[in-house]
Design an enzyme around this catalytic site. Sequence first.
Site, PDB file in Angstrom:
ATOM      1  N   CYS A 128      -6.325  -7.660 -22.649  1.00 59.29           N
ATOM      2  CA  CYS A 128      -6.404  -7.161 -21.271  1.00 59.29           C
ATOM      3  C   CYS A 128      -5.171  -7.537 -20.473  1.00 59.29           C
ATOM      4  O   CYS A 128      -5.123  -7.324 -19.272  1.00 59.29           O
ATOM      5  CB  CYS A 128      -7.671  -7.663 -20.575  1.00 59.29           C
ATOM      6  SG  CYS A 128      -7.736  -9.446 -20.364  1.00 59.29           S
ATOM      7  N   HIS A 176       0.830  -1.201   0.000  1.00 56.44           N
ATOM      8  CA  HIS A 176       0.000   0.000   0.000  1.00 56.44           C
ATOM      9  C   HIS A 176       0.867   1.255   0.000  1.00 56.44           C
ATOM     10  O   HIS A 176       0.443   2.307  -0.476  1.00 56.44           O
ATOM     11  CB  HIS A 176      -0.936  -0.002   1.220  1.00 56.44           C
ATOM     12  CG  HIS A 176      -2.150  -0.864   1.036  1.00 56.44           C
ATOM     13  ND1 HIS A 176      -2.453  -1.904   1.858  1.00 56.44           N
ATOM     14  CD2 HIS A 176      -3.111  -0.845   0.085  1.00 56.44           C
ATOM     15  CE1 HIS A 176      -3.561  -2.481   1.448  1.00 56.44           C
ATOM     16  NE2 HIS A 176      -3.987  -1.860   0.372  1.00 56.44           N
ATOM     17  N   ARG A 181     -14.417 -10.302 -15.026  1.00 53.46           N
ATOM     18  CA  ARG A 181     -13.955 -11.687 -15.190  1.00 53.46           C
ATOM     19  C   ARG A 181     -14.439 -12.526 -14.015  1.00 53.46           C
ATOM     20  O   ARG A 181     -14.290 -12.128 -12.852  1.00 53.46           O
ATOM     21  CB  ARG A 181     -12.425 -11.717 -15.254  1.00 53.46           C
ATOM     22  CG  ARG A 181     -11.861 -13.128 -15.375  1.00 53.46           C
ATOM     23  CD  ARG A 181     -10.363 -13.120 -15.629  1.00 53.46           C
ATOM     24  NE  ARG A 181      -9.603 -12.671 -14.470  1.00 53.46           N
ATOM     25  CZ  ARG A 181      -8.288 -12.442 -14.495  1.00 53.46           C
ATOM     26  NH1 ARG A 181      -7.626 -12.581 -15.634  1.00 53.46           N
ATOM     27  NH2 ARG A 181      -7.656 -12.050 -13.416  1.00 53.46           N
ATOM     28  N   GLU A 187      -6.390 -17.202 -23.697  1.00 54.13           N
ATOM     29  CA  GLU A 187      -5.101 -17.256 -23.006  1.00 54.13           C
ATOM     30  C   GLU A 187      -4.452 -18.636 -23.077  1.00 54.13           C
ATOM     31  O   GLU A 187      -3.454 -18.887 -22.390  1.00 54.13           O
ATOM     32  CB  GLU A 187      -5.253 -16.812 -21.542  1.00 54.13           C
ATOM     33  CG  GLU A 187      -6.397 -17.467 -20.816  1.00 54.13           C
ATOM     34  CD  GLU A 187      -6.717 -16.797 -19.473  1.00 54.13           C
ATOM     35  OE1 GLU A 187      -5.835 -16.140 -18.900  1.00 54.13           O
ATOM     36  OE2 GLU A 187      -7.857 -16.952 -19.009  1.00 54.13           O
ATOM     37  N   ARG A 225       5.541 -18.487 -15.883  1.00 50.68           N
ATOM     38  CA  ARG A 225       5.663 -17.039 -15.658  1.00 50.68           C
ATOM     39  C   ARG A 225       6.140 -16.710 -14.254  1.00 50.68           C
ATOM     40  O   ARG A 225       6.563 -15.586 -13.979  1.00 50.68           O
ATOM     41  CB  ARG A 225       4.330 -16.339 -15.931  1.00 50.68           C
ATOM     42  CG  ARG A 225       3.193 -16.832 -15.094  1.00 50.68           C
ATOM     43  CD  ARG A 225       1.853 -16.330 -15.566  1.00 50.68           C
ATOM     44  NE  ARG A 225       1.570 -14.982 -15.119  1.00 50.68           N
ATOM     45  CZ  ARG A 225       0.342 -14.443 -15.146  1.00 50.68           C
ATOM     46  NH1 ARG A 225      -0.670 -15.128 -15.645  1.00 50.68           N
ATOM     47  NH2 ARG A 225       0.136 -13.226 -14.716  1.00 50.68           N
ATOM     48  N   ASN A 240      -0.489 -12.462 -20.651  1.00 53.04           N
ATOM     49  CA  ASN A 240       0.437 -13.045 -19.676  1.00 53.04           C
ATOM     50  C   ASN A 240       0.407 -14.569 -19.746  1.00 53.04           C
ATOM     51  O   ASN A 240       1.441 -15.230 -19.881  1.00 53.04           O
ATOM     52  CB  ASN A 240       0.081 -12.583 -18.260  1.00 53.04           C
ATOM     53  CG  ASN A 240       0.086 -11.076 -18.119  1.00 53.04           C
ATOM     54  OD1 ASN A 240       0.687 -10.378 -18.927  1.00 53.04           O
ATOM     55  ND2 ASN A 240      -0.589 -10.568 -17.107  1.00 53.04           N
ATOM     56  N   ASP A 241      -0.784 -15.147 -19.638  1.00 54.36           N
ATOM     57  CA  ASP A 241      -0.900 -16.606 -19.705  1.00 54.36           C
ATOM     58  C   ASP A 241      -0.707 -17.122 -21.125  1.00 54.36           C
ATOM     59  O   ASP A 241      -0.160 -18.215 -21.322  1.00 54.36           O
ATOM     60  CB  ASP A 241      -2.259 -17.060 -19.158  1.00 54.36           C
ATOM     61  CG  ASP A 241      -2.212 -17.312 -17.658  1.00 54.36           C
ATOM     62  OD1 ASP A 241      -1.141 -17.706 -17.153  1.00 54.36           O
ATOM     63  OD2 ASP A 241      -3.231 -17.113 -16.985  1.00 54.36           O
ATOM     64  N   ARG A 285     -10.852  -7.832 -12.093  1.00 52.47           N
ATOM     65  CA  ARG A 285     -10.383  -9.124 -11.570  1.00 52.47           C
ATOM     66  C   ARG A 285     -11.187  -9.463 -10.313  1.00 52.47           C
ATOM     67  O   ARG A 285     -10.778  -9.144  -9.194  1.00 52.47           O
ATOM     68  CB  ARG A 285      -8.888  -9.043 -11.261  1.00 52.47           C
ATOM     69  CG  ARG A 285      -8.019  -8.702 -12.471  1.00 52.47           C
ATOM     70  CD  ARG A 285      -6.547  -8.643 -12.050  1.00 52.47           C
ATOM     71  NE  ARG A 285      -5.669  -8.377 -13.171  1.00 52.47           N
ATOM     72  CZ  ARG A 285      -5.240  -7.168 -13.519  1.00 52.47           C
ATOM     73  NH1 ARG A 285      -5.644  -6.096 -12.826  1.00 52.47           N
ATOM     74  NH2 ARG A 285      -4.411  -7.005 -14.535  1.00 52.47           N
TER      75      ARG A 285
END
Length: 541
Positions: free
Chosen positions: A503, A190, A333, A432, A466, A455-456, A297
Amino acid sequence: MKTIQGVGVSAGIAIGAVRVLDTADHAVERRVVDDPKAEVERFRAARDAAVAQLKQLRDKTAAEFGEGKAELFDTHQLMLQDPDYVESIEDLISQSKVNAEYAVNSTAEQFAAMFAAMDNSYMQARAADVKDVSRRVINVLEGKRGGVADEDGGESHIILAEDLAPSETVQLDRAKVLGFVTAKGSANSHTAILARTMGLPAIIGIGDAFSPDDDGHTAVIDGTSGLVFVDPDEETLAEYRGKKARYEEHLRLLQELKGKPTETKSGQKVRLYANIGRPSDVAAVLANDAEGIGLFRSEFLYLESEDYPTEEFQFQAYKEVAQKMGDRLVVIRTLDIGADKQVGYFNLEHEANPALGYRAIRICLTRPEIFKVQLRALLRASVYGNIAIMLPMITSVQEVRDAKQILEEVKNELRGEHIDFNEHIQVGIMIETPASVIMADELAAEVDFFSIGTNDLTQYTLACDRQNPNLGRFADTHSPAVLRMIKMATEAAHRHGIWCGICGELGADLTLTDKFLEIGLDELSVSPTSVLPLRNAIRNH
């Protein structure tokens, strides 16, 4: 001149005198107490005083940075009232007859170690939060003030500290503090998030290079590269003064792009959306003028809960986002738990290769009782805005049909209960996996849109885990194979009259913007802070 390499977590350049803050944890003495009951009461009084301080800090944060960032201090208050945390402290006082300071510190170390050992990077970063709130209680017990606000007087300066807690960061005097550098810290903390919100250049993780002897010396910090220069020579000073001026001019020009269309000079339009993890992120989406949300997400609602989030809890979260976004599309999602995102109460078995295991849609289809709760919440919220549902980790047409069948069952339940929802809600899938690309034509006939999770897709196309730091040189996101997969999926979507976007993190890679425009992607969804730079790149194409 001394050059230090850290991790840049908040962009920008600061040049000024160093002010070293003594924020390191100090040893807490263990003492035997004669009256454990009185010591428990002493702890409770200190805990209540700390909660009152956090309430004041919350109000200050809400006034300066908005309700979204203030939620952090709601979480901190809940930490101090957590039954497991409180019981652990009080049991240690009662059974071992130790002083409250020692019991709080020991419990904090135990809980922080538990968070740090988790696989999920977000939960790992919560270790700093539990230490922060515990230090606040210890300060009350010791009669000390919390925070660093009273130490920030004098001329403008760059803070150098062992670490900074979120509550200390938000109290920094932005009129005097130019930026900060810490020896410890996490990019997901944070503190890092607040630094970006406050517009303060920030670098973490300089480790042993931290030196109190640097107090009063001149320094240059680059929050993008993570470089720190102590006692810079004239050449370095001149170079970074120029960079600082150019960066500030760049920010000014980006602000002028708000409200302007995202289209190339030849008129090719692209929808520019933002990715979020929780409702409080919408403020950043709106501040950066994103045209919609391309990825909410929803698993963060699960990651941040101690038990399965209820239908009502999820409904309120989705409703809040939909209402704030108005007519703009909000793509949510469905639950993507598994692999690197583990949730204890799901009781998932250990897997040798979780990236290829029981995750995302596979959990939803085999545990429909969980999936239906989320779908009910999504459908109920759909009447408050423009919500679309996106299914992750699809590998076959049958998975889509099975998910749509469960969705229809939920729709029938709501109709029977006379609960309104958007009968024509869009349903899309994430592309993905190589299987979804190969089957893209058949899948496109089943859904309303594709969103490519780069990414995937990179991980599975190149067979590179990854999460494995040793595979960095092999996990090439610019690989021709990955780019060809993106092109194949986009062309299949267009053949069937549906839109296709990205995305994943690759969408914000400005070196690939021209390639994505050439491929013909309809939408790019990126982090909120990447929206205006990407709009600038597209408008200059």
